[in-house]
Motif scaffolding. Sequence first.
Motif, PDB file in Angstrom:
ATOM      1  N   GLU A 100       0.946  -1.462  -0.282  1.00 50.33           N
ATOM      2  CA  GLU A 100      -0.109   0.066   0.064  1.00 50.33           C
ATOM      3  C   GLU A 100       0.728   1.537   0.161  1.00 50.33           C
ATOM      4  O   GLU A 100       0.456   2.396  -0.165  1.00 50.33           O
ATOM      5  CB  GLU A 100      -1.072   0.194   1.590  1.00 50.33           C
ATOM      6  N   LEU A 101       2.237   1.432   0.080  1.00 53.87           N
ATOM      7  CA  LEU A 101       3.467   2.464  -0.111  1.00 53.87           C
ATOM      8  C   LEU A 101       3.441   2.290  -0.780  1.00 53.87           C
ATOM      9  O   LEU A 101       4.505   2.045  -1.587  1.00 53.87           O
ATOM     10  CB  LEU A 101       3.897   2.096   1.316  1.00 53.87           C
ATOM     11  N   GLU A 102       3.471   3.900  -1.287  1.00 53.78           N
ATOM     12  CA  GLU A 102       4.498   4.635  -2.653  1.00 53.78           C
ATOM     13  C   GLU A 102       5.714   4.784  -2.167  1.00 53.78           C
ATOM     14  O   GLU A 102       6.047   5.445  -1.397  1.00 53.78           O
ATOM     15  CB  GLU A 102       3.507   5.301  -3.384  1.00 53.78           C
ATOM     16  N   ASP A 103       6.830   4.300  -3.043  1.00 51.17           N
ATOM     17  CA  ASP A 103       8.257   4.682  -1.821  1.00 51.17           C
ATOM     18  C   ASP A 103       8.547   6.135  -2.524  1.00 51.17           C
ATOM     19  O   ASP A 103       9.789   6.400  -1.647  1.00 51.17           O
ATOM     20  CB  ASP A 103       9.342   3.515  -2.934  1.00 51.17           C
ATOM     21  N   ASP A 104       7.973   6.566  -3.190  1.00 47.62           N
ATOM     22  CA  ASP A 104       8.291   8.402  -3.693  1.00 47.62           C
ATOM     23  C   ASP A 104       7.896   9.213  -2.490  1.00 47.62           C
ATOM     24  O   ASP A 104       8.759  10.129  -2.366  1.00 47.62           O
ATOM     25  CB  ASP A 104       7.920   8.404  -5.059  1.00 47.62           C
ATOM     26  N   GLU A 105       6.958   8.149  -2.118  1.00 47.29           N
ATOM     27  CA  GLU A 105       6.509   9.417  -1.005  1.00 47.29           C
ATOM     28  C   GLU A 105       6.722   9.896   0.456  1.00 47.29           C
ATOM     29  O   GLU A 105       6.179  10.717   0.927  1.00 47.29           O
ATOM     30  CB  GLU A 105       4.685   8.571  -0.726  1.00 47.29           C
ATOM     31  N   VAL A 106       7.535   9.023   0.873  1.00 45.22           N
ATOM     32  CA  VAL A 106       8.355   8.459   2.533  1.00 45.22           C
ATOM     33  C   VAL A 106       9.724   7.867   2.135  1.00 45.22           C
ATOM     34  O   VAL A 106       9.970   7.441   1.272  1.00 45.22           O
ATOM     35  CB  VAL A 106       7.061   7.448   3.082  1.00 45.22           C
ATOM     36  N   GLU A 107      10.316   8.361   3.569  1.00 43.74           N
ATOM     37  CA  GLU A 107      11.522   7.429   3.459  1.00 43.74           C
ATOM     38  C   GLU A 107      11.364   6.163   4.357  1.00 43.74           C
ATOM     39  O   GLU A 107      10.841   6.440   5.159  1.00 43.74           O
ATOM     40  CB  GLU A 107      12.737   9.221   4.199  1.00 43.74           C
ATOM     41  N   THR A 108      11.953   5.094   3.707  1.00 42.72           N
ATOM     42  CA  THR A 108      12.029   4.338   3.673  1.00 42.72           C
ATOM     43  C   THR A 108      12.865   3.434   4.728  1.00 42.72           C
ATOM     44  O   THR A 108      14.044   3.489   4.546  1.00 42.72           O
ATOM     45  CB  THR A 108      11.539   3.250   2.964  1.00 42.72           C
ATOM     46  N   LEU A 109      12.428   3.052   6.196  1.00 43.00           N
ATOM     47  CA  LEU A 109      13.247   2.662   6.578  1.00 43.00           C
ATOM     48  C   LEU A 109      14.200   1.325   7.219  1.00 43.00           C
ATOM     49  O   LEU A 109      14.818   0.451   7.193  1.00 43.00           O
ATOM     50  CB  LEU A 109      13.157   3.269   8.682  1.00 43.00           C
ATOM     51  N   ALA A 110      13.195   0.603   7.139  1.00 47.62           N
ATOM     52  CA  ALA A 110      12.580  -0.737   6.935  1.00 47.62           C
ATOM     53  C   ALA A 110      12.063  -1.450   6.051  1.00 47.62           C
ATOM     54  O   ALA A 110      11.123  -0.232   6.643  1.00 47.62           O
ATOM     55  CB  ALA A 110      13.613  -1.847   8.753  1.00 47.62           C
ATOM     56  N   GLU A 111      12.263  -2.900   6.496  1.00 48.92           N
ATOM     57  CA  GLU A 111      11.097  -4.001   5.987  1.00 48.92           C
ATOM     58  C   GLU A 111      10.808  -5.020   6.769  1.00 48.92           C
ATOM     59  O   GLU A 111      11.932  -5.451   6.743  1.00 48.92           O
ATOM     60  CB  GLU A 111      10.755  -3.533   4.139  1.00 48.92           C
ATOM     61  N   TYR A 112       9.836  -5.833   7.015  1.00 49.54           N
ATOM     62  CA  TYR A 112      10.078  -6.465   7.983  1.00 49.54           C
ATOM     63  C   TYR A 112       8.514  -7.393   7.102  1.00 49.54           C
ATOM     64  O   TYR A 112       7.700  -7.794   6.750  1.00 49.54           O
ATOM     65  CB  TYR A 112       9.359  -5.756   8.729  1.00 49.54           C
ATOM     66  N   ASP A 113       9.002  -8.793   6.680  1.00 46.27           N
ATOM     67  CA  ASP A 113       8.730 -10.033   6.249  1.00 46.27           C
ATOM     68  C   ASP A 113       8.127 -10.596   6.360  1.00 46.27           C
ATOM     69  O   ASP A 113       9.892 -11.428   7.505  1.00 46.27           O
ATOM     70  CB  ASP A 113       9.338 -10.124   4.969  1.00 46.27           C
ATOM     71  N   PRO A 114       7.575 -10.839   7.165  1.00 43.19           N
ATOM     72  CA  PRO A 114       7.259 -12.697   8.087  1.00 43.19           C
ATOM     73  C   PRO A 114       7.543 -13.354   7.787  1.00 43.19           C
ATOM     74  O   PRO A 114       7.802 -14.647   8.773  1.00 43.19           O
ATOM     75  CB  PRO A 114       5.716 -12.127   8.712  1.00 43.19           C
ATOM     76  N   PHE A 115       8.173 -13.580   6.405  1.00 46.55           N
ATOM     77  CA  PHE A 115       8.012 -15.590   6.491  1.00 46.55           C
ATOM     78  C   PHE A 115      10.045 -15.650   6.288  1.00 46.55           C
ATOM     79  O   PHE A 115      10.236 -16.133   6.332  1.00 46.55           O
ATOM     80  CB  PHE A 115       7.546 -15.571   4.823  1.00 46.55           C
ATOM     81  N   GLU A 116      10.488 -14.252   6.448  1.00 42.51           N
ATOM     82  CA  GLU A 116      12.127 -14.234   7.319  1.00 42.51           C
ATOM     83  C   GLU A 116      12.340 -14.637   8.162  1.00 42.51           C
ATOM     84  O   GLU A 116      13.082 -15.188   8.525  1.00 42.51           O
ATOM     85  CB  GLU A 116      12.059 -13.056   6.468  1.00 42.51           C
ATOM     86  N   HIS A 117      11.413 -14.576   8.800  1.00 43.89           N
ATOM     87  CA  HIS A 117      11.190 -15.057  10.502  1.00 43.89           C
ATOM     88  C   HIS A 117      10.545 -16.272  11.424  1.00 43.89           C
ATOM     89  O   HIS A 117      10.134 -15.930  12.352  1.00 43.89           O
ATOM     90  CB  HIS A 117      11.525 -13.759  11.419  1.00 43.89           C
ATOM     91  N   GLY A 118      10.644 -17.033  10.322  1.00 44.75           N
ATOM     92  CA  GLY A 118       9.002 -17.694  10.665  1.00 44.75           C
ATOM     93  C   GLY A 118       7.854 -17.827  10.668  1.00 44.75           C
ATOM     94  O   GLY A 118       7.633 -16.705  10.685  1.00 44.75           O
TER      95      GLY A 118
END
Length: 60
Positions: free
Chosen positions: A39-57
């Motif tokens: 739901e986020l357009e990358d050019d609207e904000v400064e991305t700090l981090a992305e959390y993917d639940p499938f990378e952590h079990g």
Amino acid sequence: MSQDLSLAQSHAFQLARTLMVPVTLFRSGDAIGVLPSAELEDDEVETLAEYDPFEHGTAH
């Protein structure tokens, strides 16, 4: 939106695990927020981090 980065990071991680979708932690002006990555357009904000639940079990 929050101004406390460590609190926002914790909430972002938990939100990703609850919704089971990747979420993005971002900064907009002086505030920090979290939205599902789709739901986020990358050019609207400064991305700090992305959390993917499938990378952590699976969520508990």
